[in-house]
Write a protein that holds these residues in place. Structure first.
Motif, short mmCIF file in Angstrom:
data_model
loop_
_atom_site.label_atom_id
_atom_site.label_comp_id
_atom_site.label_asym_id
_atom_site.label_seq_id
_atom_site.Cartn_x
_atom_site.Cartn_y
_atom_site.Cartn_z
N THR A 10 46.97 -47.13 135.63
CA THR A 10 46.13 -46.00 136.01
C THR A 10 44.76 -45.99 135.33
O THR A 10 44.03 -45.01 135.43
CB THR A 10 46.84 -44.67 135.71
N ARG A 16 43.90 -45.31 139.19
CA ARG A 16 43.05 -44.22 138.69
C ARG A 16 42.66 -43.27 139.83
O ARG A 16 42.70 -42.04 139.68
CB ARG A 16 41.78 -44.81 138.06
N THR A 19 45.60 -41.05 140.72
CA THR A 19 45.82 -40.06 139.66
C THR A 19 44.84 -38.91 139.77
O THR A 19 45.22 -37.73 139.71
CB THR A 19 45.73 -40.73 138.28
N GLU A 20 43.56 -39.23 139.95
CA GLU A 20 42.54 -38.19 140.03
C GLU A 20 42.74 -37.29 141.25
O GLU A 20 42.68 -36.06 141.15
CB GLU A 20 41.15 -38.83 140.06
N VAL A 29 51.49 -35.81 137.54
CA VAL A 29 51.42 -37.27 137.47
C VAL A 29 51.89 -37.76 136.11
O VAL A 29 51.42 -37.28 135.07
CB VAL A 29 49.99 -37.80 137.72
N ALA A 31 51.22 -40.84 134.30
CA ALA A 31 50.29 -41.96 134.39
C ALA A 31 50.56 -42.93 133.24
O ALA A 31 50.58 -42.52 132.08
CB ALA A 31 48.85 -41.45 134.32
N LEU A 50 49.51 -33.64 133.64
CA LEU A 50 49.33 -35.08 133.43
C LEU A 50 50.12 -35.51 132.20
O LEU A 50 49.83 -35.10 131.07
CB LEU A 50 47.85 -35.42 133.22
#
Length: 280
Positions: A10, A16, A19-20, A29, A31, A50
């Motif tokens: 990630t 990435r 995830t965003e 998430v 990550a 997160l």
């Protein structure tokens, strides 16, 4: 309805981006990446939605521990995304033994380890999705990517088998095949000392195309992330999802050529059966 995702790799690229986008829309998430500090900004912005874990997918014991920890911390995990990847750009003679092992250990063994670690949890909860990020190069080939192809063709065969085995448990699996995309992955390609013997071969042609910028990166990474989210949100579970006009074109051409060659050998294939089966 919000979902909880587990994603490898990630720090950049599709991992990435996913995830965003997921955090922005309110999902949770887990990550994972080798350098967790890269996500400090996201963690500050999104709090306990997160969960961040340090993970090198080539460490099988660590994979199991981190997957177990993520399920323990978050409870249900709806989608597991195998995204971590590594590639060496070199002809088959040029790559070092260490580079070859890193490609296979990351893309093939690492992906297998994540799936094996997640399956007991997914079976226990009675549902889930696995997304294996592959590439057009999981179904077709390009010079200088031989070891990358070895890992991706291998993981696609593994995932196709897994999909059949886990369907009765309510778990779906889709192999996602993006084409050439400007995610920074190309800049991170490992290279090897060039052998002049390959200069006048297709390997040399591809090397020059990449160096000159003539190797097109046709696809929008944000649109690819959107297509992945649409797939999961829509509930469809295809075995493979090609993403990109280059993926569609190149994979289709490869499959057509393979089928034509396969059909051309029908007579000799059938000629070697045992006599008692020859008439069937």
């Amino acid at each position: 309805m919000t979902k909880t995702w587990f994603i490898t790799g990630t720090s950049s690229g599709f991992g990435r981006g996913l995830t965003e986008r997921l955090l922005e829309r309110g999902d949770r998430v887990a990550a994972t990446l080798r350098r967790p500090e890269v996500l400090d900004g996201l963690r500050a912005a999104h709090g306990d939605r997160l969960w961040v874990g340090r993970l090198d997918v080539t460490d099988t014991a660590q994979v199991k521990r981190v997957v177990d920890d993520a399920f323990a911390a978050l409870g249900t995990i709806d989608v597991v995304v195998n995204n971590a990847g590594f590639a060496v750009f070199a002809s088959v003679e040029e790559a070092s033994d260490e580079q070859i092992r890193q490609v296979i250990d990351t893309n093939l063994v690492g992906s297998i380890s994540v799936i094996r670690a997640a399956l007991p949890h997914l079976r226990a909860q009675g549902h889930g999705r696995i997304l294996q990020i592959s590439t057009a190069g999981g179904q077709t080939t390009y010079p200088n990517f031989g070891y990358y192809h070895a890992s991706k063709w291998g993981v696609e065969g593994f995932c196709e088998t897994v999909a059949k085995e886990i369907e009765p448990f309510g778990i779906g699996l889709t192999i996602v095949e993006p084409g050439a995309t400007p995610t920074g992955f190309g800049a991170a390609l490992a290279t090897a000392p060039i052998m002049p013997e390959y200069d006048a071969t297709p390997a040399g042609d591809v090397r020059r195309a990449l160096a000159s910028g003539d190797f097109p990166l046709l696809n929008d990474p944000d649109k690819i992330v959107g297509a992945i989210l649409d797939l999961v949100d829509g509930g469809e579970v295809p075995l493979r999802l090609p993403l990109g006009p280059d993926t569609y074109r190149d994979v289709r051409a490869s499959l057509a050529a393979r089928l034509a060659e396969h059909d051309s050998h029908r007579a000799v294939a059938e000629s070697v059966s045992l006599d008692e089966f020859a008439a069937r």
